[in-house]
Design an enzyme around this catalytic site. Structure first.
Site, PDB file in Angstrom:
ATOM      1  CB  ALA A 156      -0.957   0.002   1.192  1.00  0.00           C
ATOM      2  CG  ASP A 192       1.556   3.224   7.356  1.00  0.00           C
ATOM      3  OD1 ASP A 192       0.763   2.352   6.947  1.00  0.00           O
ATOM      4  OD2 ASP A 192       2.757   3.012   7.548  1.00  0.00           O
ATOM      5  CD1 TRP A 215       6.697  -5.949  11.810  1.00  0.00           C
ATOM      6  CD2 TRP A 215       6.891  -7.971  12.731  1.00  0.00           C
ATOM      7  NE1 TRP A 215       8.013  -6.126  12.170  1.00  0.00           N
ATOM      8  CE2 TRP A 215       8.161  -7.362  12.729  1.00  0.00           C
ATOM      9  CE3 TRP A 215       6.762  -9.251  13.263  1.00  0.00           C
ATOM     10  CZ2 TRP A 215       9.290  -7.983  13.242  1.00  0.00           C
ATOM     11  CZ3 TRP A 215       7.904  -9.878  13.781  1.00  0.00           C
ATOM     12  CH2 TRP A 215       9.152  -9.231  13.765  1.00  0.00           C
ATOM     13  CG  HIS A 267      20.122   3.384   1.709  1.00  0.00           C
ATOM     14  ND1 HIS A 267      21.127   2.476   1.950  1.00  0.00           N
ATOM     15  CD2 HIS A 267      19.619   3.075   0.499  1.00  0.00           C
ATOM     16  CE1 HIS A 267      21.242   1.657   0.905  1.00  0.00           C
ATOM     17  NE2 HIS A 267      20.334   1.995   0.019  1.00  0.00           N
TER      18      HIS A 267
HETATM   19 CA    CA Z   1       1.698   0.615   5.660  1.00  0.00          CA
END
Ligand code: CA
Length: 732
Positions: free
Chosen positions: A202, A331, A421, A644
Site C-alpha cells: 500500500a 498509515d 507486526w 537507507h
Molecule cells: Ca503501511
C-alpha cells in the site's frame, strides 16, 4: 536429506512429476496429522503447529516443564546460523519433532527440533529487484502446515505448497498481478482445506485483497477485495455485493488518487479463523496514498481501510466489520496480530477478539457481532485522538489531519506504530495480553511541491513531504528524537482496558511475545537479550545474551520428555531501515541471523561474538553547490530514506551511505544508482525517476550530510557491521 532447491525450475520438475496426480495427498510425513481438529484444539503443547500456536492465535502454550520457578536454568540446546543478515521475523512451527522456519527472501529451513540437524532447505528464487518494492525489508513471518504440506507466501506474490517431508514443491500459484508492486510477507492460514493469503504494497500503490485456494491443488476458491474497484465496476468476486452496499459511497466518486493507486487496504499479516463462530477475520491495512486529502479528496471513511472484517470462510462472504481508524491518513493499519479468547467482562463471559494496532489503542471487540467493547491507549502518548466514543469512533485531535490544516503534525504513534507486526501473546491463565509496544514520533507534512503530491514509478507514494520529514540539522533535536523513541512490554487487561504491569526499554523495535502456563512471558530485545518474565507480575526471571537484536516471536514445544523454546534472532524490518537514528543504541548491536533453541540445563554455546568495528566517518569534502545539495535532499527524502534511513542515518542493516566507500567515487555511484550495478543485491536502478545529474545531486547531499554528522553527531551513533558470511547449518 539436505537440498537447496531453486524456485521455478524445481516447480516445473515437480509439476511434471506430479502430472495426473494433482490433488492427491503428499506422502505421509510429520505434518500429515495437522488438520482443522488439531488447530481448533488447545492441544497438549507438544506441537506448536501454527505460527500463533493454534486457531485462537494466543501464542500461549500449556507446557509447564519450563516455569517461573526454574527458567533461570534455561540454557542453549542448539543454534543454527542463517544465510541472510536481513530482518528475521518468522515464528517457527514445530510438529512431531520437526521444526520449520522461514527467513528473508522467503526461504524455508527444516530442522530436527531436538538436535538441530538440518533436514532440508527451500529457496523460491525471488528476484532480488523485488526488494525495492518491499516497504519494510525482505522479511517473511512463517509457514502454515496442513495435511502433509507447508504453505509459503513469497515476496514476489506466489503461494507455494511444499511437501513437508522433503521440501519439494507440490504446487505454486501467482496470487498477485506481477505488473504491480505487490509483496507477501505474512503467514498463510489454512481453513477447511483452503489456504487463505493476503498481500502488501500500500505504500507503493496497490489494491488490497485476500484469496482462498484449494489446499490440495492450488485452485482458486474465492477472492475478497477490501476496498472498492476504482473504475467503479464489479470484480466478479464475492466482495462485489458488500463493496456496492457499504464501501463505494465511503470513497470519493470523482477525483482522489485512489482511482490511480488502488486505494490500499492490504491484508499483510493478521488473518484469523474463529473455530467457535466459524468466522474468518481479516486485519486490513492503511490507505494508498496515506494522505486522505489526496486519496479521497478528504471525503469518507474509506471502507474497509484500517478495519477488522469478518467473512464466512467457505465463500468469503462479508459478515461484519469494525473500522478502527475511519478516514485513515497516518498509515494506521489494522493488520497487527489478532488473538481470540472468551473472557469475563462485567460479570459475564464475552467472546472477544483483541488487537493492539498501530494507532495506539488496544481494541476489545465482540466477535459475535463486531461491536466495540473497549478501546484504550496502551502507550503513554497518543497524539492523534483522545478516546473512542460510545459510537465506536475516535474523538480526534483536529491538528492531526495535516492535509486539512496545511500544517505539519508531529504524531505519536506514527507509521512506525505503537505496535507493529511483532507477535502479541495472550495468557488465559493471567487474562493478560502482552504487547510489544513502542513510542516513535514522525512528522506528517502536507506536500507543498506538486511532485510530492504525485505518484512516481519507484518508491513510496504516500502523499506527504517525506524529505522535510527527515531529521533537521540540529544535534539536540536528533538526540531528543532518539531518546524519545522507546519501547515497552505492556501487560494489558482486556477486561478493564488498563495495563496491569509494564517493562520499559530504552530502544524501540523489540521482539514479539510468547506466553506459557509456566507463568512465563518470553520476549527478545533490540539491544540483544532474550528475556523471560513472570506472566502475572512482570518480574524479570531470565536473560540470555543473544549477541544481536531480536524482533521475532518465540515458540515452545516438546520432544520426548524435554521442553524447548525457539526464537529467531537478527536485526532488520521497517524501523531500522527507515529511521536508523531512532533506534538509538541498538544501531551498534551486530546483525547475526540465527535460530536459537533453549532447554533447561542446555549447555551449547554461541561462537564468540565478533568484535564490533565501527568504520570511521570519513566522507569526501563537501564541495557541491547548496542548490545541488538541496535538490539531492529532496530526491533522497523521496526515494532513498525508506531503506537507507532518514537523513542517510542508517542502522547497519543495509549499507550506511554516510560511510560508504562508493560515496567518494562519482562513476561507481552512478553505476549503482543509474546502471543498476547492484540489482542482484536488491539495489535497483533508479533511472526511471532520476537522471545521472540528479544521482550526482543525491551523492552531494549524502556527502554534505556525512560531513555535518561527523562534526555534530559524536558517538555512540555508529552503525554496526552486518554479520560476516557464515556457513548455514546447526551447531551443537
Ligand atoms: Ca503501511
Amino acid at each position: 536429506m539436505r537440498r537447496w532447491t531453486i524456485g521455478r525450475g524445481w516447480a516445473a520438475l515437480a509439476l511434471l512429476a506430479a502430472a495426473g496426480g494433482c490433488g492427491r495427498d503428499v506422502p505421509r510425513n510429520a505434518v500429515s496429522g495437522v488438520d482443522g481438529a488439531m488447530l481448533a484444539a488447545a492441544g497438549d503443547g507438544r506441537n506448536w503447529a501454527a505460527a500463533g500456536y493454534n486457531y485462537l492465535e494466543q501464542r500461549f502454550s500449556p507446557l509447564t516443564q519450563i516455569n517461573a520457578g526454574n527458567v533461570a536454568q534455561l540454557g542453549l540446546a542448539w543454534s543454527a546460523n542463517l544465510p541472510d543478515a536481513r530482518g528475521q521475523e518468522s515464528t517457527p512451527i514445530v510438529i512431531d519433532g520437526k521444526l520449520f522456519v522461514t527467513g528473508p527472501w522467503s526461504k524455508v529451513f527444516a530442522y530436527d527440533a531436538a538436535t538441530g540437524r538440518p533436514l532440508w532447505q527451500y529457496d523460491p528464487g525471488v528476484d532480488r529487484a523485488k526488494g525495492a518494492q518491499a516497504c519494510c525489508d525482505v522479511v517473511n513471518r512463517g509457514v502454515a502446515a496442513w495435511r502433509g504440506r507447508l504453505y509459503l507466501g513469497t515476496l514476489d506474490g506466489r503461494l507455494i505448497a511444499l511437501n513437508a517431508g522433503t521440501g519439494a514443491v507440490d504446487w505454486s500459484v501467482q496470487t498477485t498481478d506481477t505488473s504491480k508492486p505487490y509483496t507477501i510477507t505474512g503467514v498463510p492460514r489454512v481453513v477447511k482445506d483452503m489456504v487463505v493469503i493476503g498481500n502488501g504494497g500500500a505504500e507503493f500503490g496497490v489494491r488490497g485483497y485476500v484469496t482462498a485456494y484449494d489446499a490440495a491443488t492450488g485452485a482458486k476458491k474465492w477472492r475478497f477485495y477490501t476496498v472498492p474497484n476504482p473504475n467503479g465496476s464489479p470484480d466478479g468476486e464475492v466482495s462485489d455485493r458488500v463493496l456496492h452496499d457499504r464501501a463505494n459511497a465511503s470513497w470519493s466518486a470523482q477525483g482522489g488518487q485512489w482511482h490511480q493507486s488502488g486505494g490500499g487496504g492490504t491484508v499483510w499479516d493478521a488473518i484469523v479463523y474463529d473455530p467457535e463462530l466459524d468466522q474468518l477475520y481479516l486485519g486490513v491495512g492503511n490507505g494508498s496514498p496515506w494522505n486522505h486529502g489526496l486519496r479521497s479528496n478528504g471525503q469518507g471513511d474509506n471502507l474497509f481501510l484500517s478495519s477488522i472484517v469478518a467473512l464466512k470462510p467457505e465463500t468469503g462472504e462479508y459478515l461484519w466489520h469494525y473500522q478502527e481508524t475511519p478516514g485513515e491518513t497516518w498509515d494506521f493499519t489494522a493488520t497487527q496480530p489478532i488473538a481470540l479468547a472468551t473472557i469475563p467482562i462485567g460479570g459475564r463471559p464475552r467472546k472477544v477478539l483483541m488487537q493492539a494496532p498501530k494507532n495506539g489503542f488496544f481494541f476489545v471487540v465482540d466477535r459475535t457481532n463486531g461491536r466495540l467493547i473497549n478501546a484504550s491507549k496502551f502507550i503513554d502518548h497518543v497524539t492523534w485522538a483522545d478516546h473512542y466514543g460510545a459510537d465506536g469512533r475516535p474523538v480526534e485531535n483536529p491538528a492531526a489531519r495535516f492535509y486539512r490544516t496545511g500544517q505539519p503534525f508531529l504524531a505519536v504513534p506514527s507509521a512506525l506504530a505503537a505496535h507493529n507486526w511483532q507477535p502479541m501473546a495472550f495468557s488465559p491463565q493471567t487474562g493478560l495480553a502482552y504487547v510489544p509496544a513502542q513510542e516513535v514520533a514522525m512528522a506528517y507534512i502536507p506536500p507543498a511541491r506538486p511532485q510530492d503530491a504525485q505518484a512516481h514509478a519507484i518508491g513510496f507514494n504516500v502523499g506527504t513531504d517525506t524529505a522535510d520529514g527527515m531529521y533537521p540539522r540540529n544535534a539536540q533535536q536528533i538526540a531528543a528524537a532518539t531518546a524519545g523513541a522507546t519501547g515497552s512490554l505492556v501487560a494489558w487487561d482486556p477486561a478493564t482496558g488498563r495495563a496491569r504491569w509494564k517493562v520499559s526499554y530504552p530502544t524501540p523495535w523489540n521482539g514479539g511475545t510468547m506466553a506459557t502456563a509456566g507463568n512465563l512471558v518470553f520476549q527478545g530485545t533490540s539491544l540483544g537479550e532474550f528475556r523471560a518474565y513472570a506472566a502475572d507480575t512482570g518480574r524479570q526471571l531470565f536473560s540470555y545474551p543473544t549477541q544481536t537484536g531480536v524482533m521475532a516471536g518465540a515458540a515452545t514445544y516438546m520432544v520426548g520428555n524435554t521442553q524447548y523454546v525457539a526464537v529467531m534472532t537478527g536485526r532488520g524490518g521497517a524501523l531500522p531501515l527507515a529511521i536508523g537514528y531512532a533506534i538509538g543504541r541498538a544501531r551498534t548491536v551486530p546483525n547475526m541471523p540465527r535460530l536459537l533453541v533453549f532447554r533447561l540445563g542446555g549447555t551449547a554455546h554461541l561462537p564468540a561474538a565478533a568484535p564490533v568495528e565501527v568504520a570511521a566517518l570519513n566522507p569526501p569534502a563537501a564541495t557541491a553547490a547548496a542548490a545541488d545539495v538541496e535538490a539531492g535532499r529532496q530526491l533522497f527524502g523521496r526515494y532513498c530514506q525508506v531503506c537507507h534511513g532518514a537523513s542517510a542515518g542508517g542502522a547497519g542493516v543495509l549499507p550506511d551511505l554516510q560511510r560508504s566507500g562508493v560515496l567518494a567515487d562519482q562513476a561507481v555511484w552512478r553505476q549503482v544508482l543509474i546502471d543498476g550495478m547492484l540489482k542482484d543485491q536488491g539495489m535497483v536502478s533508479f533511472a526511471r525517476v532520476m537522471t545521472a545529474a540528479q544521482a550526482e545531486q543525491v551523492r552531494a547531499y549524502v556527502i554534505d550530510e556525512a560531513n555535518w554528522a561527523k562534526t555534530h553527531l559524536p558517538g555512540p551513533i555508529a552503525p554496526a557491521p552486518s554479520a560476516p558470511r557464515m556457513p548455514t547449518g546447526a551447531t551443537q
